[in-house]
Design a protein around this motif. Sequence first.
Motif, PDB file in Angstrom:
ATOM      1  N   ILE A 127       0.777  -1.283   0.065  1.00  0.00           N
ATOM      2  CA  ILE A 127      -0.170  -0.020   0.030  1.00  0.00           C
ATOM      3  C   ILE A 127       0.834   1.133  -0.135  1.00  0.00           C
ATOM      4  O   ILE A 127       0.328   2.310  -0.087  1.00  0.00           O
ATOM      5  CB  ILE A 127      -1.160   0.123   0.957  1.00  0.00           C
ATOM      6  N   GLU A 128       2.280   1.067   0.251  1.00  0.00           N
ATOM      7  CA  GLU A 128       3.021   2.206   0.344  1.00  0.00           C
ATOM      8  C   GLU A 128       4.576   1.931   0.157  1.00  0.00           C
ATOM      9  O   GLU A 128       4.957   0.811   0.985  1.00  0.00           O
ATOM     10  CB  GLU A 128       2.808   3.012   1.671  1.00  0.00           C
ATOM     11  N   THR A 129       5.419   2.739  -0.393  1.00  0.00           N
ATOM     12  CA  THR A 129       6.604   2.404  -0.484  1.00  0.00           C
ATOM     13  C   THR A 129       7.542   3.670  -0.315  1.00  0.00           C
ATOM     14  O   THR A 129       6.828   4.850  -0.867  1.00  0.00           O
ATOM     15  CB  THR A 129       7.242   1.552  -1.846  1.00  0.00           C
ATOM     16  N   ARG A 130       8.673   3.725  -0.089  1.00  0.00           N
ATOM     17  CA  ARG A 130       9.500   5.021  -0.023  1.00  0.00           C
ATOM     18  C   ARG A 130      10.945   4.459  -0.398  1.00  0.00           C
ATOM     19  O   ARG A 130      11.426   3.629  -0.012  1.00  0.00           O
ATOM     20  CB  ARG A 130       9.501   5.445   1.155  1.00  0.00           C
ATOM     21  N   GLY A 131      11.642   5.186  -1.399  1.00  0.00           N
ATOM     22  CA  GLY A 131      12.876   5.109  -1.817  1.00  0.00           C
ATOM     23  C   GLY A 131      13.222   3.591  -2.413  1.00  0.00           C
ATOM     24  O   GLY A 131      12.158   3.523  -3.517  1.00  0.00           O
ATOM     25  N   SER A 132      13.964   3.098  -2.409  1.00  0.00           N
ATOM     26  CA  SER A 132      14.736   1.790  -3.216  1.00  0.00           C
ATOM     27  C   SER A 132      13.825   0.577  -2.601  1.00  0.00           C
ATOM     28  O   SER A 132      14.825  -0.325  -2.342  1.00  0.00           O
ATOM     29  CB  SER A 132      16.040   1.818  -3.490  1.00  0.00           C
ATOM     30  N   GLU A 143      -5.179 -15.281  14.356  1.00  0.00           N
ATOM     31  CA  GLU A 143      -6.021 -14.191  14.851  1.00  0.00           C
ATOM     32  C   GLU A 143      -7.399 -13.956  14.453  1.00  0.00           C
ATOM     33  O   GLU A 143      -8.052 -13.220  14.832  1.00  0.00           O
ATOM     34  CB  GLU A 143      -5.282 -12.937  15.120  1.00  0.00           C
ATOM     35  N   ARG A 144      -7.542 -14.222  13.031  1.00  0.00           N
ATOM     36  CA  ARG A 144      -8.643 -14.066  12.071  1.00  0.00           C
ATOM     37  C   ARG A 144      -8.697 -12.453  12.110  1.00  0.00           C
ATOM     38  O   ARG A 144      -9.777 -12.189  12.061  1.00  0.00           O
ATOM     39  CB  ARG A 144      -9.605 -14.894  12.631  1.00  0.00           C
ATOM     40  N   LYS A 145      -7.925 -11.771  11.791  1.00  0.00           N
ATOM     41  CA  LYS A 145      -7.988 -10.467  12.200  1.00  0.00           C
ATOM     42  C   LYS A 145      -6.954  -9.791  11.106  1.00  0.00           C
ATOM     43  O   LYS A 145      -5.488 -10.044  10.949  1.00  0.00           O
ATOM     44  CB  LYS A 145      -7.378  -9.867  13.313  1.00  0.00           C
ATOM     45  N   ALA A 146      -7.080  -8.685  10.389  1.00  0.00           N
ATOM     46  CA  ALA A 146      -6.514  -8.004   9.402  1.00  0.00           C
ATOM     47  C   ALA A 146      -5.364  -6.919  10.049  1.00  0.00           C
ATOM     48  O   ALA A 146      -5.694  -6.628  11.232  1.00  0.00           O
ATOM     49  CB  ALA A 146      -7.317  -7.078   8.440  1.00  0.00           C
ATOM     50  N   ARG A 147      -4.198  -6.740   9.266  1.00  0.00           N
ATOM     51  CA  ARG A 147      -3.100  -6.090  10.075  1.00  0.00           C
ATOM     52  C   ARG A 147      -2.350  -5.177   9.042  1.00  0.00           C
ATOM     53  O   ARG A 147      -2.496  -5.614   7.764  1.00  0.00           O
ATOM     54  CB  ARG A 147      -2.412  -6.761  10.992  1.00  0.00           C
ATOM     55  N   VAL A 148      -1.781  -4.162   9.342  1.00  0.00           N
ATOM     56  CA  VAL A 148      -0.631  -3.480   8.595  1.00  0.00           C
ATOM     57  C   VAL A 148       0.747  -3.823   9.190  1.00  0.00           C
ATOM     58  O   VAL A 148       1.012  -3.723  10.185  1.00  0.00           O
ATOM     59  CB  VAL A 148      -0.849  -1.977   8.260  1.00  0.00           C
ATOM     60  N   VAL A 149       1.548  -4.057   8.223  1.00  0.00           N
ATOM     61  CA  VAL A 149       3.086  -4.299   8.498  1.00  0.00           C
ATOM     62  C   VAL A 149       4.030  -3.419   7.761  1.00  0.00           C
ATOM     63  O   VAL A 149       3.665  -3.155   6.615  1.00  0.00           O
ATOM     64  CB  VAL A 149       3.393  -5.749   8.318  1.00  0.00           C
ATOM     65  N   LYS A 150       4.834  -3.027   8.377  1.00  0.00           N
ATOM     66  CA  LYS A 150       5.945  -2.002   7.933  1.00  0.00           C
ATOM     67  C   LYS A 150       7.151  -2.657   8.029  1.00  0.00           C
ATOM     68  O   LYS A 150       7.727  -3.411   8.875  1.00  0.00           O
ATOM     69  CB  LYS A 150       5.855  -0.722   8.719  1.00  0.00           C
ATOM     70  N   GLY A 151       8.367  -2.427   6.968  1.00  0.00           N
ATOM     71  CA  GLY A 151       9.491  -2.894   6.926  1.00  0.00           C
ATOM     72  C   GLY A 151      10.512  -1.866   6.203  1.00  0.00           C
ATOM     73  O   GLY A 151      10.020  -1.273   5.323  1.00  0.00           O
ATOM     74  N   ARG A 152      11.571  -1.809   6.919  1.00  0.00           N
ATOM     75  CA  ARG A 152      12.677  -0.785   6.248  1.00  0.00           C
ATOM     76  C   ARG A 152      13.709  -1.667   5.896  1.00  0.00           C
ATOM     77  O   ARG A 152      14.312  -2.511   6.353  1.00  0.00           O
ATOM     78  CB  ARG A 152      13.129   0.117   7.101  1.00  0.00           C
ATOM     79  N   MET A 153      14.105  -1.568   4.416  1.00  0.00           N
ATOM     80  CA  MET A 153      15.124  -2.375   3.889  1.00  0.00           C
ATOM     81  C   MET A 153      16.529  -1.763   4.128  1.00  0.00           C
ATOM     82  O   MET A 153      17.586  -1.410   3.535  1.00  0.00           O
ATOM     83  CB  MET A 153      15.089  -2.551   2.360  1.00  0.00           C
ATOM     84  N   THR A 154      16.958  -1.999   5.644  1.00  0.00           N
ATOM     85  CA  THR A 154      18.103  -1.416   6.230  1.00  0.00           C
ATOM     86  C   THR A 154      18.843  -2.572   7.184  1.00  0.00           C
ATOM     87  O   THR A 154      18.121  -3.414   7.409  1.00  0.00           O
ATOM     88  CB  THR A 154      17.902  -0.219   7.206  1.00  0.00           C
ATOM     89  N   ARG A 155      19.903  -2.311   7.557  1.00  0.00           N
ATOM     90  CA  ARG A 155      20.292  -3.474   8.453  1.00  0.00           C
ATOM     91  C   ARG A 155      20.224  -3.035  10.139  1.00  0.00           C
ATOM     92  O   ARG A 155      20.150  -4.160  10.794  1.00  0.00           O
ATOM     93  CB  ARG A 155      22.076  -3.396   8.418  1.00  0.00           C
ATOM     94  N   SER A 156      19.769  -1.858  10.473  1.00  0.00           N
ATOM     95  CA  SER A 156      19.649  -1.433  11.616  1.00  0.00           C
ATOM     96  C   SER A 156      18.530  -0.570  11.721  1.00  0.00           C
ATOM     97  O   SER A 156      18.127   0.137  10.726  1.00  0.00           O
ATOM     98  CB  SER A 156      20.910  -1.305  12.247  1.00  0.00           C
ATOM     99  N   GLY A 157      18.171  -0.124  12.940  1.00  0.00           N
ATOM    100  CA  GLY A 157      16.851   0.801  12.906  1.00  0.00           C
ATOM    101  C   GLY A 157      15.651   0.253  13.288  1.00  0.00           C
ATOM    102  O   GLY A 157      15.507  -1.111  13.101  1.00  0.00           O
ATOM    103  N   PRO A 158      14.477   0.975  13.731  1.00  0.00           N
ATOM    104  CA  PRO A 158      13.309   0.507  13.685  1.00  0.00           C
ATOM    105  C   PRO A 158      12.638  -0.254  12.552  1.00  0.00           C
ATOM    106  O   PRO A 158      12.992   0.197  11.403  1.00  0.00           O
ATOM    107  CB  PRO A 158      12.302   1.552  13.857  1.00  0.00           C
ATOM    108  N   GLY A 166      15.083   1.167   1.129  1.00  0.00           N
ATOM    109  CA  GLY A 166      13.847   1.708   0.918  1.00  0.00           C
ATOM    110  C   GLY A 166      12.805   1.215   2.241  1.00  0.00           C
ATOM    111  O   GLY A 166      13.407   0.843   3.256  1.00  0.00           O
ATOM    112  N   ALA A 167      11.429   1.612   2.073  1.00  0.00           N
ATOM    113  CA  ALA A 167      10.633   1.114   3.099  1.00  0.00           C
ATOM    114  C   ALA A 167       9.317   0.923   2.316  1.00  0.00           C
ATOM    115  O   ALA A 167       9.146   1.388   1.204  1.00  0.00           O
ATOM    116  CB  ALA A 167      10.520   2.253   4.065  1.00  0.00           C
ATOM    117  N   MET A 168       8.576  -0.170   3.009  1.00  0.00           N
ATOM    118  CA  MET A 168       7.329  -0.754   2.654  1.00  0.00           C
ATOM    119  C   MET A 168       6.409  -0.901   3.588  1.00  0.00           C
ATOM    120  O   MET A 168       6.704  -1.414   4.655  1.00  0.00           O
ATOM    121  CB  MET A 168       7.721  -1.910   1.923  1.00  0.00           C
ATOM    122  N   SER A 169       5.034  -0.536   3.387  1.00  0.00           N
ATOM    123  CA  SER A 169       3.956  -0.814   3.770  1.00  0.00           C
ATOM    124  C   SER A 169       3.023  -2.130   3.377  1.00  0.00           C
ATOM    125  O   SER A 169       2.714  -1.804   2.175  1.00  0.00           O
ATOM    126  CB  SER A 169       3.232   0.282   4.456  1.00  0.00           C
TER     127      SER A 169
END
Length: 532
Positions: free
Chosen positions: A23-28, A67-82, A91-94
């Motif tokens: 649903i959303e991306t940023r960067g590479s 859980e039978r429940k929808a969710r949104v997950v986020k990930g950053r394509m980095t080695r460290s950090g949140p 980059g980053a992706m949702s």
Amino acid sequence: MNIFAKAAQLEEENIPFALANIIETRGSAPRHSGQMIIKADGSIIGTVGGGMIERYVIEQSLEALQERKARVVKGRMTRSGPDAMDMDCGGAMSVFIDVYGLRPSLLLIGAGHVNRAVAHAAHVLGFDITVADAYEDSLAEEHFPAGTKRTLGKNMEDAIDKLDINKDSFVVIATNHQDQDAITKVVDCDTRYIGLMASRRKVQTLFNHLRKCNVSEAHIQAIHSPIGFNIGAETPEEIAISIMAEILKVKHQSAGGLMKDDTRLNRNKLVLIRGAGDIATGVAIRLKNAGFKVVMTDISQPTVIRCTVSFAQCLYGNPAEVEGIIAQKAKSCEEVFKLIDDNKIPVMVDEDCCSLSSLKPTFVVDAILAKRNLGTTRDMAPITIALGPGFTAGEDCDAVIETNRGHYLGRIIYNGVTQANTGIPGNIAGYTHQRVLRAPCEGIMHNHVKLGDIVEEGDVIAHVGDSPVVAPLGGMVRGLLNEGLTVTEGFKIGDIDPRGIEADFTTVSDKARAIGGSVLEAMLHLEHTVLN
């Protein structure tokens, strides 16, 4: 076949799967759009970019399915950090994950008029329906809503063998002459619900048959039969509504009943009892069996000695059960109403009744039996009732109940006071104060016997600190404080019933029953005279 066509097929077949959509991306990011199907076994169709981010989406999808429940997950394509994915893209992706193919499974055993009506009622409620029978004509497609799976067997047992009965299944048995075979086959299955359509008389016959087949009583009592709610249903369509109402009650873990009787909306039957000892428990049972909604309060470590018949015992951990009624600790007013919905008695740690403003009960009953008033006032509720000495009816409560054994036990006083505290325990087999165990000194209780044990005079019952507590006479240990409590010198820590094996330490006492009946009478009288 594209991914959405595959998703539609899985949904139609009610096969559990998650659909992950970027649903959303940023960067590479590896991808900027894409969808992926994740089945319950972890297999996938499509992709959201591969690598660690995709593995993470698969893990989250499997959790979402559980859980039978929808969710949104986020990930950053980095080695460290949140939200780091241990990747170098930068980059980053949702990703939005939704779950499908989770329609509840309804298995209808018997394809007669009632189960046909049940199928049509369940279809609009989103159930995945399978019907089984041994008669091909009964299973004709035109009898059932679209999408119904139809299973034919050589006989009813063979048809049942072909069903996928699991812990999430709802099973309804409605056959003409094969209900005994069907219930015998199904009763030991682990399911959400088993309902059996039968008359009350036939239910007893079938249940007795199951007992002869060594089916456990727990499994027998779990059968919903006669099936459905009592709404005067006669036609198959009316019976179907009755059955589906009961199934929805189980599915949603709801209390059922009329909305207008919900305790959150209507407090007319809500009773708060201060104290949860043996007498208070007897009162609570009497009131609950009479249709009142009961909540109890006590201190965090109640010093009750009749532990097996005191709902206060649940404050030490596990739920307490007395005469088939279960009490459970509640940590909030929200939990109070949830436990009432579950047909249990909630017990709160609330010495000062701080919960009154939130609970707003119509009745308050002071059953602490401290021989003095520990803070009960007449304005705590529209109707207040107190037990024993220390109260004046007409001043700090609307009624007070006599608790002294003898001719006046249970007398209701609407103006005035009860008999003064004599300090002498009730007479049992000629013994009064002799049967009471008291702490010889201040210290921590360590028990050497348990409730119900038969002891002889001189046996060591417990230690308080290093000092032994010995039995003053022979009989049954009918009362004993909980292990590990700190007591003061002279504190009542137990009692011996001289009747021995004839005594009963598992049920409410005659005194508690008498007082409970008087409380009920006083409540009904005051409800009529004060509230009307």
